[in-house]
Scaffold this motif. Structure first.
Motif, PDB file in Angstrom:
ATOM      1  N   GLN A 154     -15.283  -8.151   7.720  1.00  0.00           N
ATOM      2  CA  GLN A 154     -16.734  -8.253   7.512  1.00  0.00           C
ATOM      3  C   GLN A 154     -17.287  -9.529   8.154  1.00  0.00           C
ATOM      4  OE1 GLN A 154     -16.121  -7.912   3.224  1.00  0.00           O
ATOM      5  NE2 GLN A 154     -17.445  -6.110   3.194  1.00  0.00           N
ATOM      6  N   ILE A 155     -16.536 -10.613   8.027  1.00  0.00           N
ATOM      7  CA  ILE A 155     -16.961 -11.873   8.639  1.00  0.00           C
ATOM      8  C   ILE A 155     -17.022 -11.721  10.154  1.00  0.00           C
ATOM      9  CG2 ILE A 155     -16.353 -14.307   9.006  1.00  0.00           C
ATOM     10  CD1 ILE A 155     -15.046 -14.258   6.196  1.00  0.00           C
ATOM     11  N   ALA A 156     -16.004 -11.058  10.714  1.00  0.00           N
ATOM     12  CA  ALA A 156     -15.961 -10.833  12.162  1.00  0.00           C
ATOM     13  C   ALA A 156     -17.188 -10.048  12.620  1.00  0.00           C
ATOM     14  CB  ALA A 156     -14.680 -10.082  12.540  1.00  0.00           C
ATOM     15  N   PHE A 157     -17.562  -9.032  11.836  1.00  0.00           N
ATOM     16  CA  PHE A 157     -18.733  -8.222  12.177  1.00  0.00           C
ATOM     17  C   PHE A 157     -20.001  -9.066  12.140  1.00  0.00           C
ATOM     18  CE2 PHE A 157     -22.338  -5.582  10.820  1.00  0.00           C
ATOM     19  CZ  PHE A 157     -22.370  -4.656  11.862  1.00  0.00           C
ATOM     20  N   GLU A 158     -20.148  -9.876  11.075  1.00  0.00           N
ATOM     21  CA  GLU A 158     -21.348 -10.710  10.917  1.00  0.00           C
ATOM     22  C   GLU A 158     -21.488 -11.740  12.042  1.00  0.00           C
ATOM     23  OE1 GLU A 158     -23.869 -10.644   8.677  1.00  0.00           O
ATOM     24  OE2 GLU A 158     -23.066  -8.833   7.756  1.00  0.00           O
ATOM     25  N   LEU A 159     -20.359 -12.289  12.477  1.00  0.00           N
ATOM     26  CA  LEU A 159     -20.388 -13.340  13.500  1.00  0.00           C
ATOM     27  C   LEU A 159     -20.203 -12.786  14.914  1.00  0.00           C
ATOM     28  CD1 LEU A 159     -18.254 -16.121  11.740  1.00  0.00           C
ATOM     29  CD2 LEU A 159     -20.740 -15.944  11.869  1.00  0.00           C
TER      30      LEU A 159
END
Length: 198
Positions: A154-159
């Motif tokens: 999820q962090i990868a998607f957000e960033l």
């Protein structure tokens, strides 16, 4: 505990409860409270089940745990289950008062040793703050998202970066903070009410 409360909050109203069920009835009847203090070993708690139940029923009410235990793993687990703080009964009166004050201000409170464990039991909040300042802006963003409970994917998607990049950031964050798990990193950030500039 009552003495610490009355000393730090002169006009405080304290309602005692002999068991978790009684405490929940009181909070249910009031509809809200500025702070709920639960003893880990009070009747009806069933470990952290009572804490989880109180948080589910009253998510906006901060819950502080108190206990005779000084087991750092237990303290960290309490934060994982939603406690706003864990206060050892053996703590000095002024420390208890400080802890309650910070929790009422919306911060998370733990003895610093509970974040870093026995090898760095003397680690102070100033030292934690110093280590947080060593993080890069991107690492601070990742830590902030970890604090929100986001997974690496999820962090990868957000960033808009790869998951491998996020994993590298997480590894660097743990190393710079001197901790061994995501949970410890998140607790370190919450202890200082970390704010990440957008």
């Amino acid at each position: 505990m009552r003495h610490a409360l009355t000393q730090s909050l002169p006009n405080v109203t304290i309602i005692d409860a002999a068991s978790f069920d009684e405490a929940k009835v009181v909070v249910d009847r009031l509809g809200t409270a500025d702070l709920v203090i639960l003893d880990l070993n009070m009747p009806g708690m069933n470990g952290f089940t009572g804490l989880a139940a109180m948080r589910a029923a009253h998510p906006l009410v901060p819950v502080a745990m108190v206990s005779a235990t000084t087991d750092e793993t237990v303290m960290r687990r309490a934060i994982e289950f939603g406690a706003a703080g864990f206060i050892p009964k053996s703590a000095p009166l002024e420390t208890i008062a400080e802890a309650i004050g910070q929790i009422l201000e919306g911060q998370v409170w733990l003895p610093p040793a509970a974040v870093y464990g026995g090898t760095e039991a003397g680690t102070s909040r100033q030292e934690i703050a110093k280590r947080l300042r060593e993080l890069t802006p991107q690492q601070l963003k990742v830590l902030s998202m970890m604090s929100q409970g986001l997974l690496n994917k999820q962090i990868a998607f957000e960033l808009t970066v790869g998951e491998a990049t996020v994993k590298a950031h997480v590894t660097a964050i743990l190393k710079k903070l001197g901790v061994h798990s995501r949970t410890q990193a998140v607790i370190a950030a919450r202890l200082l009410d970390m704010k990440t500039a957008e």
